[in-house]
Write a protein that holds these residues in place. Structure first.
Motif, PDB file in Angstrom:
ATOM      1  N   THR A  43      34.108  29.409  34.612  1.00 28.20           N
ATOM      2  CA  THR A  43      35.106  30.428  34.931  1.00 28.20           C
ATOM      3  C   THR A  43      36.421  30.212  34.193  1.00 28.20           C
ATOM      4  O   THR A  43      37.057  31.174  33.762  1.00 28.20           O
ATOM      5  N   VAL A  44      36.832  28.963  34.031  1.00 25.54           N
ATOM      6  CA  VAL A  44      38.131  28.676  33.404  1.00 25.54           C
ATOM      7  C   VAL A  44      38.235  29.276  32.002  1.00 25.54           C
ATOM      8  O   VAL A  44      39.164  30.043  31.727  1.00 25.54           O
ATOM      9  N   PRO A  45      37.301  28.995  31.074  1.00 26.57           N
ATOM     10  CA  PRO A  45      37.449  29.604  29.747  1.00 26.57           C
ATOM     11  C   PRO A  45      37.241  31.120  29.755  1.00 26.57           C
ATOM     12  O   PRO A  45      37.870  31.825  28.966  1.00 26.57           O
ATOM     13  N   VAL A  46      36.373  31.610  30.622  1.00 27.16           N
ATOM     14  CA  VAL A  46      36.154  33.065  30.689  1.00 27.16           C
ATOM     15  C   VAL A  46      37.448  33.759  31.073  1.00 27.16           C
ATOM     16  O   VAL A  46      37.870  34.739  30.435  1.00 27.16           O
ATOM     17  N   VAL A  47      38.106  33.276  32.112  1.00 30.88           N
ATOM     18  CA  VAL A  47      39.368  33.878  32.547  1.00 30.88           C
ATOM     19  C   VAL A  47      40.432  33.702  31.463  1.00 30.88           C
ATOM     20  O   VAL A  47      41.211  34.622  31.195  1.00 30.88           O
ATOM     21  N   MET A  59      36.498  49.679  22.779  1.00 31.61           N
ATOM     22  CA  MET A  59      37.867  49.267  23.101  1.00 31.61           C
ATOM     23  C   MET A  59      38.011  48.809  24.550  1.00 31.61           C
ATOM     24  O   MET A  59      38.884  48.003  24.854  1.00 31.61           O
ATOM     25  N   HIS A  60      37.186  49.333  25.422  1.00 34.04           N
ATOM     26  CA  HIS A  60      37.294  48.996  26.848  1.00 34.04           C
ATOM     27  C   HIS A  60      36.227  47.985  27.274  1.00 34.04           C
ATOM     28  O   HIS A  60      35.919  47.871  28.456  1.00 34.04           O
ATOM     29  N   ALA A  61      35.695  47.234  26.314  1.00 33.83           N
ATOM     30  CA  ALA A  61      34.687  46.224  26.640  1.00 33.83           C
ATOM     31  C   ALA A  61      35.305  45.016  27.340  1.00 33.83           C
ATOM     32  O   ALA A  61      34.668  44.404  28.199  1.00 33.83           O
ATOM     33  N   PHE A  62      36.532  44.666  26.975  1.00 32.09           N
ATOM     34  CA  PHE A  62      37.147  43.482  27.571  1.00 32.09           C
ATOM     35  C   PHE A  62      37.409  43.696  29.049  1.00 32.09           C
ATOM     36  O   PHE A  62      37.934  44.740  29.433  1.00 32.09           O
ATOM     37  N   PRO A  63      37.054  42.719  29.878  1.00 33.45           N
ATOM     38  CA  PRO A  63      37.426  42.815  31.294  1.00 33.45           C
ATOM     39  C   PRO A  63      38.949  42.855  31.425  1.00 33.45           C
ATOM     40  O   PRO A  63      39.682  42.349  30.582  1.00 33.45           O
ATOM     41  N   SER A  64      39.414  43.475  32.494  1.00 34.40           N
ATOM     42  CA  SER A  64      40.847  43.635  32.704  1.00 34.40           C
ATOM     43  C   SER A  64      41.440  42.398  33.366  1.00 34.40           C
ATOM     44  O   SER A  64      40.721  41.514  33.841  1.00 34.40           O
ATOM     45  N   ILE A  65      42.767  42.369  33.425  1.00 36.76           N
ATOM     46  CA  ILE A  65      43.462  41.294  34.137  1.00 36.76           C
ATOM     47  C   ILE A  65      43.048  41.307  35.605  1.00 36.76           C
ATOM     48  O   ILE A  65      42.863  40.255  36.219  1.00 36.76           O
ATOM     49  N   GLY A  66      42.872  42.514  36.172  1.00 37.92           N
ATOM     50  CA  GLY A  66      42.395  42.613  37.560  1.00 37.92           C
ATOM     51  C   GLY A  66      41.023  41.988  37.725  1.00 37.92           C
ATOM     52  O   GLY A  66      40.761  41.311  38.725  1.00 37.92           O
ATOM     53  N   ASP A  67      40.146  42.192  36.749  1.00 43.17           N
ATOM     54  CA  ASP A  67      38.817  41.560  36.783  1.00 43.17           C
ATOM     55  C   ASP A  67      38.953  40.046  36.743  1.00 43.17           C
ATOM     56  O   ASP A  67      38.264  39.325  37.466  1.00 43.17           O
ATOM     57  N   ALA A  68      39.853  39.557  35.887  1.00 40.53           N
ATOM     58  CA  ALA A  68      40.060  38.114  35.768  1.00 40.53           C
ATOM     59  C   ALA A  68      40.605  37.527  37.070  1.00 40.53           C
ATOM     60  O   ALA A  68      40.151  36.461  37.509  1.00 40.53           O
ATOM     61  N   LYS A  69      41.547  38.218  37.691  1.00 42.91           N
ATOM     62  CA  LYS A  69      42.123  37.723  38.945  1.00 42.91           C
ATOM     63  C   LYS A  69      41.067  37.674  40.046  1.00 42.91           C
ATOM     64  O   LYS A  69      41.002  36.715  40.815  1.00 42.91           O
ATOM     65  N   THR A  70      40.225  38.705  40.109  1.00 40.96           N
ATOM     66  CA  THR A  70      39.167  38.723  41.121  1.00 40.96           C
ATOM     67  C   THR A  70      38.182  37.583  40.884  1.00 40.96           C
ATOM     68  O   THR A  70      37.788  36.891  41.823  1.00 40.96           O
ATOM     69  N   MET A  71      37.781  37.388  39.610  1.00 40.88           N
ATOM     70  CA  MET A  71      36.875  36.279  39.303  1.00 40.88           C
ATOM     71  C   MET A  71      37.511  34.948  39.687  1.00 40.88           C
ATOM     72  O   MET A  71      36.871  34.101  40.307  1.00 40.88           O
ATOM     73  N   TRP A  72      38.762  34.760  39.298  1.00 41.33           N
ATOM     74  CA  TRP A  72      39.438  33.497  39.559  1.00 41.33           C
ATOM     75  C   TRP A  72      39.531  33.228  41.064  1.00 41.33           C
ATOM     76  O   TRP A  72      39.188  32.148  41.532  1.00 41.33           O
ATOM     77  N   ASN A  73      39.996  34.232  41.809  1.00 42.55           N
ATOM     78  CA  ASN A  73      40.170  34.037  43.254  1.00 42.55           C
ATOM     79  C   ASN A  73      38.846  33.796  43.961  1.00 42.55           C
ATOM     80  O   ASN A  73      38.754  32.963  44.856  1.00 42.55           O
ATOM     81  N   THR A  74      37.819  34.508  43.556  1.00 44.88           N
ATOM     82  CA  THR A  74      36.516  34.367  44.203  1.00 44.88           C
ATOM     83  C   THR A  74      35.828  33.062  43.805  1.00 44.88           C
ATOM     84  O   THR A  74      35.304  32.345  44.664  1.00 44.88           O
ATOM     85  N   LEU A  75      35.839  32.755  42.520  1.00 43.15           N
ATOM     86  CA  LEU A  75      35.056  31.624  42.029  1.00 43.15           C
ATOM     87  C   LEU A  75      35.805  30.295  42.105  1.00 43.15           C
ATOM     88  O   LEU A  75      35.216  29.279  42.433  1.00 43.15           O
ATOM     89  N   TRP A  76      37.078  30.290  41.794  1.00 40.46           N
ATOM     90  CA  TRP A  76      37.792  29.025  41.768  1.00 40.46           C
ATOM     91  C   TRP A  76      38.155  28.562  43.173  1.00 40.46           C
ATOM     92  O   TRP A  76      38.127  27.381  43.482  1.00 40.46           O
ATOM     93  N   HIS A  77      38.484  29.515  44.040  1.00 42.49           N
ATOM     94  CA  HIS A  77      38.914  29.158  45.388  1.00 42.49           C
ATOM     95  C   HIS A  77      37.788  29.251  46.415  1.00 42.49           C
ATOM     96  O   HIS A  77      38.001  28.952  47.573  1.00 42.49           O
ATOM     97  N   GLY A  78      36.610  29.660  45.989  1.00 42.91           N
ATOM     98  CA  GLY A  78      35.475  29.752  46.906  1.00 42.91           C
ATOM     99  C   GLY A  78      34.936  28.376  47.267  1.00 42.91           C
ATOM    100  O   GLY A  78      34.729  27.537  46.394  1.00 42.91           O
ATOM    101  N   GLU A  79      34.725  28.161  48.535  1.00 43.99           N
ATOM    102  CA  GLU A  79      34.226  26.861  48.998  1.00 43.99           C
ATOM    103  C   GLU A  79      32.788  26.610  48.557  1.00 43.99           C
ATOM    104  O   GLU A  79      32.397  25.471  48.322  1.00 43.99           O
ATOM    105  N   ASP A  80      31.994  27.676  48.440  1.00 43.10           N
ATOM    106  CA  ASP A  80      30.583  27.500  48.094  1.00 43.10           C
ATOM    107  C   ASP A  80      30.305  27.697  46.602  1.00 43.10           C
ATOM    108  O   ASP A  80      29.160  27.805  46.191  1.00 43.10           O
TER     109      ASP A  80
END
Length: 178
Positions: free
Chosen positions: A139-143, A109-130
């Motif tokens: 990242t887009v479909p994963v989030v 039941m707890h296999a799905f990443p949380s909304i907090g996990d998604a926000k961290t991924m999005w902020n780090t990966l989508w807004h990261g310059e490198d």
């Protein structure tokens, strides 16, 4: 369907929360990312968390974020396998079988990443310059899937997933081998 407060579900399925946070911590270690603090379980929101240093390699953030999906799914299937067959095929499970299934379903039941996990991924990966463009595309479909899973949890998607991995997968594997 009926409504049960999330904190009650979290308390009842606490082994899944612990496994979820252990998976984040494991992937931090595998990626060489220092962990500063871990809360494996608390009866509050969030139910658990891992605080780690900023990642040096953007792909590591993706692995850390989806780590619980991989680990919890595998762990749930492995724990359930010896118990699901007697219970599902022969209706002859004992108390240990039912305990293993409870652990397995709660972990699944707890296999799905949380909304907090998604926000961290999005902020780090989508807004990261490198961050490479291919990683942003991944990242887009994963989030999106994580958000859909969070919405689906209102309709008990997490429970159905846990039951599918714990009860359905072992029976399906046996049918395929027979």
């Amino acid at each position: 369907m009926f409504f049960i407060p999330g904190i009650i579900i979290t308390i009842v399925t606490f082994p899944g929360v612990v496994a979820h946070e252990l998976a984040h911590q494991l992937f931090c270690r595998l990626c060489g990312v220092a962990v500063f603090e871990v809360k494996y379980f608390q009866a509050a929101n969030p139910a658990g968390y891992v605080i780690h240093e900023p990642v040096r390699n953007p792909v590591h953030q993706l692995w850390i974020g989806i780590g619980p999906f991989i680990v919890n799914t595998l762990l749930a299937a492995i724990i359930a396998f010896p118990a699901a067959i007697p219970v599902m095929k022969f209706s002859s499970g004992n108390s240990l079988d039912y305990l293993l299934l409870y652990l397995s379903i709660s972990i699944g039941m707890h296999a799905f990443p949380s909304i907090g996990d998604a926000k961290t991924m999005w902020n780090t990966l989508w807004h990261g310059e490198d961050t490479p463009k291919w990683l942003k595309v991944v990242t887009v479909p994963v989030v999106g899937i994580i958000y859909a899973g969070a919405l689906g949890s209102f309709f008990w998607l997490d429970l159905f997933y846990g039951m599918g991995v714990s009860l359905g997968l072992p029976v399906l594997l046996i049918k395929m081998m027979a």
